[in-house]
Design a protein around this motif. Structure first.
Motif, PDB file in Angstrom:
ATOM      1  N   GLU A   1       0.709  -1.144  -0.095  1.00  0.00           N
ATOM      2  CA  GLU A   1      -0.581  -0.144   0.095  1.00  0.00           C
ATOM      3  C   GLU A   1       0.972   1.478  -0.176  1.00  0.00           C
ATOM      4  O   GLU A   1       0.195   2.675  -0.216  1.00  0.00           O
ATOM      5  CB  GLU A   1      -0.772  -0.040   1.041  1.00  0.00           C
ATOM      6  N   ASN A   2       2.147   1.212   0.274  1.00  0.00           N
ATOM      7  CA  ASN A   2       2.802   2.584   0.441  1.00  0.00           C
ATOM      8  C   ASN A   2       3.881   3.035  -0.349  1.00  0.00           C
ATOM      9  O   ASN A   2       5.046   3.417  -0.105  1.00  0.00           O
ATOM     10  CB  ASN A   2       3.553   2.785   1.901  1.00  0.00           C
ATOM     11  N   VAL A   3       4.243   1.777  -0.824  1.00  0.00           N
ATOM     12  CA  VAL A   3       5.479   1.241  -2.347  1.00  0.00           C
ATOM     13  C   VAL A   3       4.976   1.495  -3.596  1.00  0.00           C
ATOM     14  O   VAL A   3       3.822   0.896  -4.130  1.00  0.00           O
ATOM     15  CB  VAL A   3       6.207   0.376  -1.864  1.00  0.00           C
ATOM     16  N   PRO A   4       4.915   2.256  -4.379  1.00  0.00           N
ATOM     17  CA  PRO A   4       4.909   2.692  -5.439  1.00  0.00           C
ATOM     18  C   PRO A   4       4.980   1.263  -6.723  1.00  0.00           C
ATOM     19  O   PRO A   4       5.849   0.492  -6.344  1.00  0.00           O
ATOM     20  CB  PRO A   4       5.518   2.950  -6.751  1.00  0.00           C
ATOM     21  N   ASN A   5       3.898   0.741  -7.702  1.00  0.00           N
ATOM     22  CA  ASN A   5       4.290  -0.336  -8.595  1.00  0.00           C
ATOM     23  C   ASN A   5       4.527  -1.624  -8.306  1.00  0.00           C
ATOM     24  O   ASN A   5       4.860  -2.843  -8.590  1.00  0.00           O
ATOM     25  CB  ASN A   5       5.296   0.265  -9.297  1.00  0.00           C
TER      26      ASN A   5
ATOM     27  N   ALA B   1       9.710  -0.406 -12.189  1.00  0.00           N
ATOM     28  CA  ALA B   1      10.957  -1.199 -12.516  1.00  0.00           C
ATOM     29  C   ALA B   1       9.713  -2.302 -12.183  1.00  0.00           C
ATOM     30  O   ALA B   1       8.183  -2.529 -11.826  1.00  0.00           O
ATOM     31  CB  ALA B   1      11.717  -1.408 -11.160  1.00  0.00           C
ATOM     32  N   ASP B   2      10.366  -3.641 -13.267  1.00  0.00           N
ATOM     33  CA  ASP B   2       9.359  -4.636 -13.169  1.00  0.00           C
ATOM     34  C   ASP B   2       9.762  -5.959 -12.078  1.00  0.00           C
ATOM     35  O   ASP B   2       8.107  -6.272 -11.231  1.00  0.00           O
ATOM     36  CB  ASP B   2       9.481  -5.430 -14.195  1.00  0.00           C
ATOM     37  N   LEU B   3      10.705  -5.489 -11.108  1.00  0.00           N
ATOM     38  CA  LEU B   3      10.666  -6.606  -9.898  1.00  0.00           C
ATOM     39  C   LEU B   3      11.618  -5.899  -9.040  1.00  0.00           C
ATOM     40  O   LEU B   3      12.361  -4.447  -9.575  1.00  0.00           O
ATOM     41  CB  LEU B   3      11.518  -8.190 -10.424  1.00  0.00           C
TER      42      LEU B   3
ATOM     43  N   GLY C   1       6.847  -7.536  -7.063  1.00  0.00           N
ATOM     44  CA  GLY C   1       6.219  -7.372  -8.697  1.00  0.00           C
ATOM     45  C   GLY C   1       4.936  -7.123  -8.086  1.00  0.00           C
ATOM     46  O   GLY C   1       4.155  -6.988  -7.037  1.00  0.00           O
ATOM     47  N   ARG C   2       4.680  -6.811  -9.739  1.00  0.00           N
ATOM     48  CA  ARG C   2       3.423  -6.924 -10.297  1.00  0.00           C
ATOM     49  C   ARG C   2       2.287  -8.808  -9.850  1.00  0.00           C
ATOM     50  O   ARG C   2       3.662  -8.988 -10.427  1.00  0.00           O
ATOM     51  CB  ARG C   2       3.051  -6.177 -11.652  1.00  0.00           C
ATOM     52  N   ASN C   3       1.451  -8.226 -10.293  1.00  0.00           N
ATOM     53  CA  ASN C   3       0.544  -9.629  -9.879  1.00  0.00           C
ATOM     54  C   ASN C   3       1.100 -10.598 -11.025  1.00  0.00           C
ATOM     55  O   ASN C   3       1.827 -11.971 -10.851  1.00  0.00           O
ATOM     56  CB  ASN C   3      -0.392  -9.309 -10.154  1.00  0.00           C
ATOM     57  N   GLU C   4       1.599 -10.469 -13.006  1.00  0.00           N
ATOM     58  CA  GLU C   4       1.404 -10.896 -13.820  1.00  0.00           C
ATOM     59  C   GLU C   4       3.102 -11.619 -13.310  1.00  0.00           C
ATOM     60  O   GLU C   4       2.878 -12.804 -14.416  1.00  0.00           O
ATOM     61  CB  GLU C   4       1.771 -10.339 -14.943  1.00  0.00           C
ATOM     62  N   ILE C   5       4.054 -11.111 -12.704  1.00  0.00           N
ATOM     63  CA  ILE C   5       5.190 -12.054 -12.792  1.00  0.00           C
ATOM     64  C   ILE C   5       4.814 -12.670 -11.616  1.00  0.00           C
ATOM     65  O   ILE C   5       5.727 -13.621 -11.737  1.00  0.00           O
ATOM     66  CB  ILE C   5       6.100 -10.858 -12.948  1.00  0.00           C
TER      67      ILE C   5
END
Ligand code: PLP
Length: 429
Positions: free
Chosen positions: A103-107, A260-262, A280-284
């Protein structure tokens, strides 16, 4: 200062522990002399086995951003210790810290806890390879991402300190999949992508490097990396083991506004206990076991003591709106005042600084990559290190490390540090 007890403890340790230490840079091998054995720490200070005290600019290599043994973190640890040290089963606490960070870190959508920064980076690379179906990675000379095989190629930190940046034991098969570029040299990165089309899984970088001393990314370097990764279907990995929750709560992603992605974390995220994480993002992240096929695991991952210390540390930082400004102000003052004293003494130097990371290079030129960091006068650094130590200031024992400024460093500690710098006697022997 006298070091009889440290000396005796080191002799004893040497018999039973390789080189007498459990992590090479602690041995003072490059600066020489007896490594100081510590017995306690509180706030800005360390006390050694001979009862000497020091103002600490290592802060356990980053984790102790609040200063040592913060009372509220200590209280959390006591509460958790009564409940149990480790369960090897999921706890509500793990979700609490994951949710708080996300909730507190982007992306980032998901985060996996591990027990060290090495594990975090090693796992992030495996995930990037599994996700992209490619083998090669790009790493930058002088960056250190832990001691897993893929990264011990022109690595910074202890590996650079001991002059063996390519460790024996890393197979040539592994080494061939790690492509190297000079930090801040985007053209080299372009060349690597040109010569390895469709083969690069990820570019991994310390967005502000701390393992060749503190080195900052120039102009649009990080933005350009983002762009070239997008153009080539590679992942961009920010190793925020040092910078995460230190440069800003959202780390370098937030500070430089680059996604970043990860992202890998360590140090501050564990509040002084052994923790790392990658996110990272869900898709990764969905490719990670048990949901996906990329395997990664850990007996002590998400350890409740570590989660308690980490969560409390992060909450204290988050709830203090002036936290990062204050740290930056302290670091700026140190930079400015140390620079002034060294100038008065006629000592050529460069100070690199970002947030609460800072390094003094004894160099006539600016330092923006590993080659330039290596050209600095390291014997003068060693001399500086020992004189500072004698005068009660504990700096990293290598010219290839950053200082970590903690929130426990106040005006009194700054004055004491500057007094030690004033006493520095420069001899170019
Ligand atoms: N990545 C960076 C940027 C680091 O500075 C470090 C350690 O200093 C690591 C990874 C490895 O972390 P650890 O020592 O917790 O394995």
């Amino acid at each position: 200062m006298k070091y009889q007890r440290s000396s005796a403890l080191f002799d004893e340790a040497y018999k039973y522990i390789p080189g007498g230490v459990n992590s090479p840079v602690r041995a003072f091998k490059s600066v020489g002399g007896v490594p100081v054995f510590m017995k306690s720490a509180k706030g800005a200070y360390l006390t050694d086995a001979d009862d000497n005290t020091y103002i600490d600019y290592i802060n356990s290599w980053g984790p102790a951003i609040l200063g040592h043994t913060h009372p509220e973190v200590l209280e959390e640890l006591k509460i958790q210790a009564e409940k149990g040290f480790s369960f090897g089963a999921p706890t509500e606490l793990e979700t609490e810290i994951a949710k708080f960070i996300i909730e507190n870190v982007p992306n980032i959508d998901q985060i996996r806890m591990v027990s060290s920064g090495t594990e975090a980076c090693m796992s992030a690379i495996r995930l990037a390879r599994g996700y992209t179906g490619r083998d090669k990675i790009v790493k930058f000379e002088g960056c250190y991402h832990g001691h897993s095989d893929s990264f011990l190629i022109k690595a910074g930190s202890g590996a650079a300190t001991f002059g063996n940046p390519n460790s024996p034991g890393v197979t040539s098969g592994t080494a061939k999949d790690t492509l190297l570029a000079r930090y801040n040299d985007f053209e080299q990165v372009q060349d690597l992508f040109r010569h390895n089309p469709g083969e690069i899984a990820a570019v991994i970088i310390e967005p502000v490097a701390g393992n060749m001393g503190c080195v900052l990314p120039e102009n649009d370097f990080l933005q350009n990396l983002r762009k070239i990764c997008d153009e080539n279907g590679a992942l961009l990995i920010f190793d925020e083991v040092m910078t995460g929750f230190r440069l800003a709560f959202g780390g370098a992603q937030e500070l430089f506004n680059v996604k970043a992605d990860l992202v890998t974390y360590g140090k501050v995220i564990g509040g002084g206990l052994p923790v790392g994480a990658f996110a990272g993002r869900n898709e990764i992240m969905d490719h990670l076991a048990p949901k996906g096929g990329v395997y990664q695991a850990g007996t002590l991952s998400g350890n409740p003591l570590a989660m308690r210390a980490g969560l409390k540390t992060l909450q204290l930082i988050k709830n203090d709106p002036e936290f990062f400004n204050r740290l930056e102000k302290t670091t700026e003052t140190l930079d400015f005042e140390i620079g002034k004293i060294l100038n008065e003494k006629g000592i050529a130097h460069r100070i690199n600084r970002k947030g609460s990371m800072m390094s003094v290079f004894f160099h006539i030129k600016s330092v923006s990559n590993f080659d330039e960091a290596q050209e600095a006068n390291h014997s003068l650094f060693n001399n500086f290190f020992h004189q500072m130590l004698q005068n009660g200031v504990y700096l990293p024992p290598s010219g290839y490390e950053t200082y970590f400024i903690s929130d426990a460093i106040k005006d009194k500690e700054i004055d004491m540090t500057l007094e030690a710098v004033r006493k520095f006697e420069y001899s170019n022997k």
